[in-house]
Each structure stands twice: as structure tokens, then as C-alpha cells.
Design an enzyme around this catalytic site. Structure first.
Site, PDB file in Angstrom:
ATOM      1  N   SER B  15       0.590  -1.216   0.268  1.00 30.38           N
ATOM      2  CA  SER B  15       0.133   0.062   0.030  1.00 30.38           C
ATOM      3  C   SER B  15       0.898   1.148  -0.085  1.00 30.38           C
ATOM      4  CB  SER B  15      -1.156  -0.102   1.188  1.00 30.38           C
ATOM      5  OG  SER B  15      -0.138  -0.073   2.559  1.00 30.38           O
ATOM      6  N   ASP B 200      -0.484   7.573   9.822  1.00 34.63           N
ATOM      7  CA  ASP B 200      -1.308   6.847  10.516  1.00 34.63           C
ATOM      8  C   ASP B 200      -0.327   5.857  11.642  1.00 34.63           C
ATOM      9  OD1 ASP B 200      -0.264   5.184   8.537  1.00 34.63           O
ATOM     10  OD2 ASP B 200      -2.298   4.676   8.075  1.00 34.63           O
ATOM     11  N   HIS B 203       1.936   4.565   7.095  1.00 36.22           N
ATOM     12  CA  HIS B 203       1.660   5.201   5.695  1.00 36.22           C
ATOM     13  C   HIS B 203       2.475   6.460   5.893  1.00 36.22           C
ATOM     14  CE1 HIS B 203      -1.536   1.880   5.486  1.00 36.22           C
ATOM     15  NE2 HIS B 203      -0.804   1.590   4.416  1.00 36.22           N
TER      16      HIS B 203
END
Lengths: 256, 256
Positions: B15, B200, B203
Site C-alpha cells: 500500500s 497513521d 503510511h
């Protein structure tokens, strides 16, 4: 070598397209790359300074023949010209209005004419008009250069080229994004107020690109919903759908 | 269909790679897309939630066999994993450290081993380490969910996976970007201060991506200067070099 795992969203145009991933703000390239991630490869085919006359032979080379193997389909093709074609003589970028319109027709026909070697009836073509030009900013920019340069674009001339794009889109029945009218209206029809959309009088700010992005997604949703990002599945499955005990079978490419 | 006019810069990972074009700030995807415009197509091959175990069969499908026609070369391939592999049991994303290292070896060998069907000795491979994890932020994030989720990553475990990437890069003599050390040092070795790099806890923020981008470009400049963006010419000529009187010949693709 890179395999064909995703089809393509091709952005074809001039510097306004080329600069759509410029760092420091969020342009239309970044937005499209984000929402189409794992769905379509968003390709930058923007060429700073180009007009349609120079763009046409470039587009022919960016398209693969209809019987080519291993090559991705172009699911969406945006064609965004006019800002340079609308330069006034003696600029070498000037393209006469009728020639500009004919070049746009030829670009669409490259993809949509059954007699074209690049015929691809499923490719969703969307024309985008030039934005308004802020001649006050542009004049100041050019006059500040060494040596100073004369104003090369006029407000009403660029407007005529933007209107021509709308006309060709109607004639060819393809999608169209009007970048001209909403920026002009959003500026209260005051050339000085265009600065919020056009930093140097010609190239788009984040707010300018946002208008075009929102309108583009709306055109896709209404006219070409099959290529809306929410309708396209991921090429490879979301991780929560992988068979964790025996993953191999769930990791096959979903053929584009 | 889309023709092969530019070779490829492929970003492969989880991600942190997939989100590299996220709007609202400037990520590494946007920066690379910008500087490589008209030179290489920067392709997003990031898969949120994936570890190396799931990534390996995906990478095999993203590579074309060495004798494939019409397909672009991968000039640069970044491989950025570890953040999910380092999840602790019972997370399904957990991959044991030795298995993680072996998967990285196998990814590099897919491209660089002469016996691989995807053998591409010229492809410049660059491994990127996971960033540090801010377990304070991550714990708060997971506990706030409904139902609450237990902490799934530990600071020292992620560090070990980051160090493993450095080790495999040395072993395989490929480029490497250390995303772990500069963020840890830049936070004064205080986990709470990692927030400037990790929104967070996991990320990257713009500042986090900027560290990785700068280091990546430095690795390219020092180890693989042939693929530095400044060394790669435009696929189609700058507009001022077009022969304005007789443009056709000057608009031919410069073969990638």
C-alpha cells in the site's frame, strides 16, 4: 520486460497535459493515477508546446495497430489541445482554426474510423477544450523575459478554439469537457480573476485542474460508465479476498 | 491500442507504493511521474495489504518473457515490501523473516537470473526498506476500530525486516534505499516524533515520501546513472527542435 496486466487511460495533449503530475499541488494526472490504480495505467502523452499539427503524427505513433499482440487497449483517450494552436501569427505554434478543427477530426478518426489501421471502436474518446487565457498575466510574463516577447495569445481567439472543440465533439459524437466556460464563469467573467485557475495566465493551478477532473469524471459517469473507475475491477484481487491458506489460485490476473 | 513508445519505471510493492499518487500532498509516485514524463512510463504496481508471499506470483505476471514482442523494457524496478510481512502472528499477513528474505531473493532472481524466463540483465533493481512503525499511533488507530483490533506490528520486528532488505540488496548487489534509518534519525529516535513521516503510524506523509524520493534519485545517480531522468532523452522531440517548415521527419519516435 513489462507485461500487459492493465489497460490504458491515455492523456494526450500539450504542456497542460504534460504538467498534470507537477509536484507541489494536486493536478489531474495525480488524481486519475490515484483513482485508477490497479485498474488502468494512466499514461502521460503530453507534449509541451505542441499544437495539433505536430501532435497528429505523434498520436499515430502512440497508437498500436488493431492486430498488434501483447499491447494494452486504450480504454479512455483524452485529447486536449487548443492553447498552442490558438497562438497568433507570427508564432510558429499558430494553426489556423479550420486546420485545427480538421486535425481534431483526424485524431478522432484515427481511433474511430473503421478504415483506420488503429481502429478501436471501444476506446472512449473525450475532447477537452483549452482554458481561457489571462492575457494580462501572460503579457506581463512575456514582457519580463530577456529579450521581451510580444503577446502571443488573445482572449477571443482562444475562446474560438475552445468553441471549435465543442463543435467537433458534437460532430463526432464523442465526450467533451469544457474547461473554458466554468473557469470564465467562476472568475465572474473578469480576466484578472482567472489567476485562481491559471497561475501564469496559461497553465492550470490545482483549482483549475480540479474543475477539469470533476467534469471529466462526470462525462465518464454519464456517457461512458463502463470506464468509470468504480466500475473497473482490480487487476489483482484485494488482499482480504486472497485465499490465505492456499493463495496461488486467487492471485491470477483478472484478464483486462 | 497503446503502442510501446516509452520504456517503464515499475514501482512494485504494497500500500505504501499503491498510495504514492494520493491526492492532497506530493508522494513519490507523483514526483517520479513528473521527472520521468516523456522519458519512462511510471507504473503503479502497488498492492495494498500484500506481503512478499502474495507479491511473488503477482510480480511473475507483471513481467513479460524475455522474447516477448511489442512490450516495453523495465528500465527501473523498485521492490518495496516489509511493512506487511513484519506483521506478527496471528495476522494472515505475517511472513517469517527467513521466508521474507528468500522471497526477496526470488524476486530479484526473476529479473537477474540467466535461467529465468523473465531474464533482463539491464533492468536496474532497487530494493526499498519498510519505514519504521509508530506503534503508539498504530495501536490507537486499531483500538479505535469497531470491533477493536490488537496491535499487529512491533517496532523491533519491523526494524529487523528493514535490515533484512539491506542484507539482501548487498547479497544480490542491487541498489537499495533505506527508508528506515533516516526517518528514525530524523525523529530524534523518538517513536512519537515519527508522526511527521507516518500519518497513521504506517503510511507515509509527504515528508516521508520526500526522504525516500531523494534517496532513490541519489541511488540512481550513483549506481545506475544510465537511468537517471536527466540522462534519458525525450521520446518525442522538444517543440523548439521541431522543423517548423517541414515537421514530419523531426517528429519520429526516438526508439526507446
Amino acid at each position: 520486460m513489462s507485461a500487459h496486466v492493465q489497460d490504458v487511460f491515455m492523456l494526450f495533449g500539450d504542456s497542460i497535459t504534460q504538467g498534470a503530475w507537477e509536484p507541489g499541488y494536486t493536478g489531474i494526472g495525480q488524481r486519475l493515477s490515484h483513482v485508477y490504480a490497479r485498474r488502468l495505467d494512466v499514461l502521460n502523452r503530453g507534449y509541451s508546446g505542441y499544437n495539433t499539427e505536430w501532435g497528429l503524427p505523434v498520436l499515430e505513433q502512440c497508437l498500436a495497430k488493431k492486430d498488434a499482440v501483447n499491447v494494452p487497449k486504450i480504454r479512455v483517450l483524452t485529447i486536449w489541445f487548443g492553447a498552442n494552436d490558438a497562438c497568433i501569427k507570427p508564432s510558429p505554434q499558430h494553426v489556423p482554426l479550420e486546420k485545427f478543427k480538421d486535425n481534431l477530426r483526424r485524431m478522432v478518426d484515427l481511433v474511430h474510423s473503421p478504415s483506420s489501421p488503429f481502429y478501436s471502436p471501444d476506446t472512449r474518446v473525450i475532447l477537452i477544450t483549452a482554458p481561457p487565457v489571462n492575457t494580462i498575466k501572460r503579457k506581463a510574463d512575456l514582457e519580463s523575459r530577456d529579450p521581451p516577447v510580444e503577446l502571443d495569445r488573445l482572449f477571443d481567439v482562444t475562446k474560438a478554439y475552445a468553441e471549435a472543440v465543442l463543435e467537433i465533439a458534437r460532430e463526432k459524437d464523442v465526450g467533451v469537457v469544457d474547461a473554458w466556460a466554468p473557469m470564465w464563469e467562476g472568475s465572474g467573467r473578469d480576466e484578472r480573476e482567472l489567476s485562481k485557475y491559471l497561475g501564469d495566465g496559461l497553465h492550470l493551478t490545482e483549482a483549475g485542474y480540479k474543475i477539469v477532473y470533476d467534469s471529466l469524471i462526470q462525462v465518464i459517469a454519464e456517457k461512458y460508465p463502463d470506464v468509470h473507475f468504480e466500475r473497473l475491477g482490480f487487476a489483482f484481487t484485494p488482499w482480504k479476498d486472497i485465499d490465505w491458506e492456499s493463495p496461488a489460485g486467487s492471485l491470477d490476473l483478472k484478464k483486462p
